[in-house]
Design an enzyme around this catalytic site. Structure first.
Site, PDB file in Angstrom:
ATOM      1  N   CYS A   1       0.830  -1.197   0.000  1.00 40.93           N
ATOM      2  CA  CYS A   1       0.000   0.000   0.000  1.00 40.93           C
ATOM      3  C   CYS A   1       0.868   1.252   0.000  1.00 40.93           C
ATOM      4  O   CYS A   1       2.038   1.221   0.350  1.00 40.93           O
ATOM      5  CB  CYS A   1      -0.971   0.034   1.171  1.00 40.93           C
ATOM      6  SG  CYS A   1      -2.071  -1.379   1.278  1.00 40.93           S
TER       7      CYS A   1
ATOM      8  N   LYS B   1      14.539 -15.397  -6.274  1.00 36.88           N
ATOM      9  CA  LYS B   1      14.503 -14.379  -7.319  1.00 36.88           C
ATOM     10  C   LYS B   1      13.757 -14.895  -8.550  1.00 36.88           C
ATOM     11  O   LYS B   1      12.962 -14.182  -9.152  1.00 36.88           O
ATOM     12  CB  LYS B   1      15.919 -13.964  -7.716  1.00 36.88           C
ATOM     13  CG  LYS B   1      16.594 -13.050  -6.735  1.00 36.88           C
ATOM     14  CD  LYS B   1      15.946 -11.684  -6.694  1.00 36.88           C
ATOM     15  CE  LYS B   1      16.182 -10.989  -5.375  1.00 36.88           C
ATOM     16  NZ  LYS B   1      15.391 -11.505  -4.261  1.00 36.88           N
TER      17      LYS B   1
ATOM     18  N   GLU C   1      10.020 -15.036  -7.755  1.00 39.20           N
ATOM     19  CA  GLU C   1       9.399 -13.729  -7.551  1.00 39.20           C
ATOM     20  C   GLU C   1       9.010 -13.041  -8.848  1.00 39.20           C
ATOM     21  O   GLU C   1       7.928 -12.453  -8.940  1.00 39.20           O
ATOM     22  CB  GLU C   1      10.367 -12.805  -6.782  1.00 39.20           C
ATOM     23  CG  GLU C   1      10.466 -13.074  -5.309  1.00 39.20           C
ATOM     24  CD  GLU C   1      11.416 -12.116  -4.633  1.00 39.20           C
ATOM     25  OE1 GLU C   1      11.056 -11.560  -3.581  1.00 39.20           O
ATOM     26  OE2 GLU C   1      12.541 -11.910  -5.160  1.00 39.20           O
TER      27      GLU C   1
ATOM     28  N   ARG D   1       5.672  -0.548  -4.512  1.00 40.30           N
ATOM     29  CA  ARG D   1       5.339  -1.156  -3.222  1.00 40.30           C
ATOM     30  C   ARG D   1       4.324  -2.284  -3.355  1.00 40.30           C
ATOM     31  O   ARG D   1       4.149  -3.069  -2.432  1.00 40.30           O
ATOM     32  CB  ARG D   1       4.803  -0.077  -2.266  1.00 40.30           C
ATOM     33  CG  ARG D   1       5.837   0.967  -1.888  1.00 40.30           C
ATOM     34  CD  ARG D   1       5.208   2.096  -1.115  1.00 40.30           C
ATOM     35  NE  ARG D   1       4.716   1.683   0.183  1.00 40.30           N
ATOM     36  CZ  ARG D   1       5.421   1.725   1.316  1.00 40.30           C
ATOM     37  NH1 ARG D   1       6.673   2.133   1.280  1.00 40.30           N
ATOM     38  NH2 ARG D   1       4.905   1.357   2.460  1.00 40.30           N
TER      39      ARG D   1
ATOM     40  N   ASN E   1      -3.051   2.840   5.700  1.00 44.34           N
ATOM     41  CA  ASN E   1      -2.204   1.651   5.591  1.00 44.34           C
ATOM     42  C   ASN E   1      -2.233   0.925   6.931  1.00 44.34           C
ATOM     43  O   ASN E   1      -2.268   1.573   7.984  1.00 44.34           O
ATOM     44  CB  ASN E   1      -0.757   2.025   5.276  1.00 44.34           C
ATOM     45  CG  ASN E   1      -0.559   2.436   3.836  1.00 44.34           C
ATOM     46  OD1 ASN E   1      -1.470   2.370   3.025  1.00 44.34           O
ATOM     47  ND2 ASN E   1       0.651   2.880   3.518  1.00 44.34           N
ATOM     48  N   GLY E   2      -2.176  -0.398   6.899  1.00 39.49           N
ATOM     49  CA  GLY E   2      -2.178  -1.169   8.132  1.00 39.49           C
ATOM     50  C   GLY E   2      -3.449  -1.980   8.273  1.00 39.49           C
ATOM     51  O   GLY E   2      -4.249  -2.106   7.343  1.00 39.49           O
TER      52      GLY E   2
ATOM     53  N   HIS F   1      18.324 -36.746  -0.465  1.00 37.15           N
ATOM     54  CA  HIS F   1      17.377 -37.150   0.580  1.00 37.15           C
ATOM     55  C   HIS F   1      15.938 -36.831   0.184  1.00 37.15           C
ATOM     56  O   HIS F   1      15.131 -36.404   1.019  1.00 37.15           O
ATOM     57  CB  HIS F   1      17.748 -36.481   1.905  1.00 37.15           C
ATOM     58  CG  HIS F   1      19.098 -36.870   2.393  1.00 37.15           C
ATOM     59  ND1 HIS F   1      19.341 -38.012   3.137  1.00 37.15           N
ATOM     60  CD2 HIS F   1      20.317 -36.287   2.209  1.00 37.15           C
ATOM     61  CE1 HIS F   1      20.631 -38.109   3.405  1.00 37.15           C
ATOM     62  NE2 HIS F   1      21.248 -37.071   2.851  1.00 37.15           N
TER      63      HIS F   1
ATOM     64  N   LYS G   1       6.855  -4.384  -1.815  1.00 34.56           N
ATOM     65  CA  LYS G   1       8.246  -4.120  -1.467  1.00 34.56           C
ATOM     66  C   LYS G   1       8.462  -4.213   0.037  1.00 34.56           C
ATOM     67  O   LYS G   1       9.441  -4.786   0.507  1.00 34.56           O
ATOM     68  CB  LYS G   1       8.650  -2.731  -1.966  1.00 34.56           C
ATOM     69  CG  LYS G   1      10.117  -2.373  -1.698  1.00 34.56           C
ATOM     70  CD  LYS G   1      11.049  -3.299  -2.446  1.00 34.56           C
ATOM     71  CE  LYS G   1      12.499  -2.907  -2.264  1.00 34.56           C
ATOM     72  NZ  LYS G   1      13.403  -3.924  -2.829  1.00 34.56           N
TER      73      LYS G   1
ATOM     74  N   TRP H   1      -3.445  -2.649  -1.436  1.00 32.80           N
ATOM     75  CA  TRP H   1      -3.250  -4.083  -1.638  1.00 32.80           C
ATOM     76  C   TRP H   1      -4.279  -4.773  -0.767  1.00 32.80           C
ATOM     77  O   TRP H   1      -4.271  -4.632   0.457  1.00 32.80           O
ATOM     78  CB  TRP H   1      -1.833  -4.476  -1.236  1.00 32.80           C
ATOM     79  CG  TRP H   1      -1.418  -5.852  -1.684  1.00 32.80           C
ATOM     80  CD1 TRP H   1      -1.849  -6.526  -2.784  1.00 32.80           C
ATOM     81  CD2 TRP H   1      -0.472  -6.700  -1.029  1.00 32.80           C
ATOM     82  NE1 TRP H   1      -1.220  -7.746  -2.859  1.00 32.80           N
ATOM     83  CE2 TRP H   1      -0.377  -7.883  -1.804  1.00 32.80           C
ATOM     84  CE3 TRP H   1       0.315  -6.589   0.119  1.00 32.80           C
ATOM     85  CZ2 TRP H   1       0.466  -8.935  -1.458  1.00 32.80           C
ATOM     86  CZ3 TRP H   1       1.142  -7.624   0.458  1.00 32.80           C
ATOM     87  CH2 TRP H   1       1.224  -8.789  -0.325  1.00 32.80           C
TER      88      TRP H   1
ATOM     89  N   GLU I   1      18.449 -17.905  -2.340  1.00 39.91           N
ATOM     90  CA  GLU I   1      18.168 -16.569  -2.854  1.00 39.91           C
ATOM     91  C   GLU I   1      17.979 -16.586  -4.367  1.00 39.91           C
ATOM     92  O   GLU I   1      17.096 -15.898  -4.903  1.00 39.91           O
ATOM     93  CB  GLU I   1      19.297 -15.617  -2.464  1.00 39.91           C
ATOM     94  CG  GLU I   1      19.189 -14.201  -3.023  1.00 39.91           C
ATOM     95  CD  GLU I   1      17.957 -13.440  -2.565  1.00 39.91           C
ATOM     96  OE1 GLU I   1      17.685 -12.374  -3.150  1.00 39.91           O
ATOM     97  OE2 GLU I   1      17.256 -13.897  -1.630  1.00 39.91           O
TER      98      GLU I   1
END
Length: 613
Positions: free
Chosen positions: A2, A490, A493, A27, A105-106, A509, A608, A76, A486
């Site tokens: 947001c 990426k 994402e 964001r 926001n929140g 395994h 973000k 969002w 990582e």
């Protein structure tokens, strides 16, 4: 997650609001809206589903909006679906209300009980959101003073919020408040620009103050007053923003992610500047200097983070145990906060977060400090909540990161973790000669990353051969195991390819059952203490028809005969290898996303900064 932009001053608010929303698009959001107040108090609201450009077109279609006061928001979805009715701004009752208009926001955790109470009082709701409940609550307690109404309403609220509120009955007045969600006020000449991120402010002024938790600010065209929600007046510290407008412009690059990958050498030089003194053989970290003795005596270190920051923390664990010889653990911040963690005397908790506002990491830090741990912050954003709520910390100093998929912040987090480990290690068991070697290698990392970046076209061409495959494995050992995780993150994402990262030995395994003809398997296979073991793992994949892509050390020709593609990186001492081995994986993910036609800088469903649970 947001975005908030608000303006009050002499200029027309609408262009400033729209520009600000565009600055905050990175964001993550699914709808957008704006409310503009004319000089006589009338408030006009426009809301749309989709990108800011859709909102901009809707405003133009209705003949534009004009006025010196306005609030704007990118949402969002949390409470309620992605609909125009659920988009912000929200208002109190159209019939009995006071023209209270709010962006938020929140999450208001007790919104259901408040909604029930307000419904019993005759309020009628038009959305499913918790934010509209707050608008009605402010309207219910409003008695001609917007500031006091906001204060009174917030005393009844549980949860997190950053809000901006205007009222049709008080033209030229805006009230903003914050608890647990970032909000700052840019101070200009006869104007204020409010935003959840400094990137929406810096184009208009470089002076700003950050709201603390439970703080309310009343803004008019040329004055402001700050107080607590209990109406106790407090002073705000106006400081100079450290971001320049050029840093948040795209420039000649196609995407912010590509720009930020290529900024990594410069970012790390800035991160290192003034902190590595090879002549005196010292690591200089002013943010933790006064706690040096306590850090050297630490019995246990716990890193907490989420997502990419967690992978940096995992590398930090290796670095801390290798260089400082302190038992170290890594925890998902979201898990740490909801169990009964053991925090003994001598425990140091290191919170890693690019934004410094990650909700789970903040909560884990608070839990640890309540139990007596020393809290350190490793963050990028100056003045962020984590930077203020820790005992000490180190800023990344890598510059603003706009791309949702973190790149330069990750290498900054790893480098700061390395400096912190060396800083503590020198005070324990690390000799002057050992430290000098580490510092020399640190200073050489930016130049070595530049050499990796020269392979961009090679990496792009190799990626073309595999982008149709929907399942990938990323494998590494030792300090490069988190790099494998990582790299997989990426790829997930931004290209939406399913990928998993794990220790190379773990493949046998269970996951080896996934390997079939043509499956891409990416190995970090640099020449280090486990090189021969990794080569053995590569042979296992090849024997099952997997296609091997390797990140290998320059000059290693042996491995080329075992792989479909090899990306070479300069030789680096083992503890610092992740700083160079991650770069080819960043470029691989970027090119995969572009080749698949994905929106690199705005991947679906992602934000973000995750400022709610």
């Amino acid at each position: 997650m947001c975005g908030i932009v608000a303006y009050i001053g002499d200029r027309d608010a609408t262009p400033i609001l729209i520009e600000g929303l565009k600055r905050l698009e990175y964001r993550g959001y699914d709808s957008a809206g704006v409310a503009v107040q004319s000089p006589d108090g009338e408030i006009t609201v426009t809301r749309t589903v989709g990108r800011v450009r859709v909102l901009e077109e809707a405003i133009e279609a209705q003949g534009g909006l004009s006025g010196p006061v306005g609030i704007a928001h990118t949402r969002w979805a949390t409470h309620g679906g992605v609909t125009e009715a659920n988009a912000h701004p929200h208002r109190d009752d159209s019939e009995r209300g006071h023209g209270i208009t709010i962006i938020h926001n929140g999450i208001i955790e007790n919104y259901q009980s408040l909604r029930t109470w307000l419904t019993e009082k005759g309020h009628v709701f038009s959305s499913e959101t918790d934010t509209e409940v707050l608008a009605h609550l402010i309207g219910e307690v409003y008695r001609g003073d917007l500031e006091k109404a906001v204060q009174a309403a917030l005393r009844e609220v549980e949860g997190a919020y950053a809000i901006a509120v205007i009222s049709a009955e008080e033209p030229g007045v805006m009230v903003v408040a914050r608890k647990g969600s970032p909000l700052m006020v840019g101070v200009g000449k006869n104007e204020y620009v409010v935003a959840s991120d400094q990137s929406a402010i810096v184009a208009h002024t470089n002076q700003a103050f950050t709201l603390e938790d439970y703080t309310v600010a009343k803004l008019t065209r040329d004055t402001f007053r700050t107080s607590t929600i209990d109406d106790i007046e407090i002073s705000a510290e106006v400081r100079e923003l450290e971001v320049e407008i050029e840093q948040i412009e795209l420039g000649s690059y196609d995407h912010y992610m590509l720009k930020e990958i290529h900024e990594q050498p410069r970012a790390l030089r800035t991160c290192l500047q003034g902190r590595i003194d090879e002549r005196s053989g010292q690591v200089v970290l002013g943010g933790v200097a006064e706690h040096a003795r306590d850090l050297a005596r630490a019995k246990r270190i716990v890193f907490v983070g989420q997502g990419t920051a967690l992978h940096a923390a995992m590398i930090g664990e290796y670095l801390m145990e290798d260089l400082a010889k302190i038992p170290t653990e890594v925890e998902f911040a979201s898990e740490f906060r909801y169990r009964n963690p053991i925090v003994e005397e001598g425990t140091v908790v290191v919170a890693i977060s690019q934004s410094g506002e990650t909700a789970d990491t903040l909560a884990a830090l608070e839990e640890a400090r309540q139990r007596g741990a020393m809290g350190l912050g490793v963050v990028n954003v100056v003045g962020s909540t984590i930077s203020r709520d820790t005992d000490a910390g180190v800023y990344l100093r890598v510059g603003p990161e706009i791309g949702v998929a973190s790149t330069k912040a990750f290498v900054g987090q790893v480098m700061v973790s390395a400096m912190l480990a060396a800083f503590i290690g020198r005070r324990r068991f690390l000799s002057h000669e050992q430290l000098s070697t580490v510092m020399r290698e640190m200073n050489e990392i930016p130049g070595k990353i530049e050499r990796v970046l020269e392979q961009g076209d090679l990496i792009k061409e190799a990626t073309k051969r595999f982008i149709e495959r929907e399942n990938w494995l990323f494998l590494g050992r030792g300090v490069n195991y988190p790099v494998a995780m990582e790299g997989a993150l990426k790829l997930k994402e931004i290209s939406y390819i399913h990928a998993e990262g794990m220790p190379a030995a773990e493949m046998k395994h269970g996951p080896i059952a996934l390997i079939d003809e043509g499956m891409p398997v990416v190995f970090i296979a640099t020449q280090n203490s486990q090189y021969e073991k990794v080569v053995s793992n590569i042979e296992e994949v090849r024997s099952r028809g997997g296609h091997v892509i390797a990140v290998a050390t320059e000059g290693d020709r042996e491995i080329e005969s075992l792989c479909e593609a090899v990306f070479h990186v300069p030789d680096v001492i083992e503890p610092l290898q992740p700083l160079v081995t991650v770069v080819p994986l960043q470029l691989l993910a970027y090119h995969a996303a572009v080749l698949r036609g994905k929106d690199v800088d705005k991947p679906r469903n992602l934000a973000k900064s995750v400022t709610v649970e």
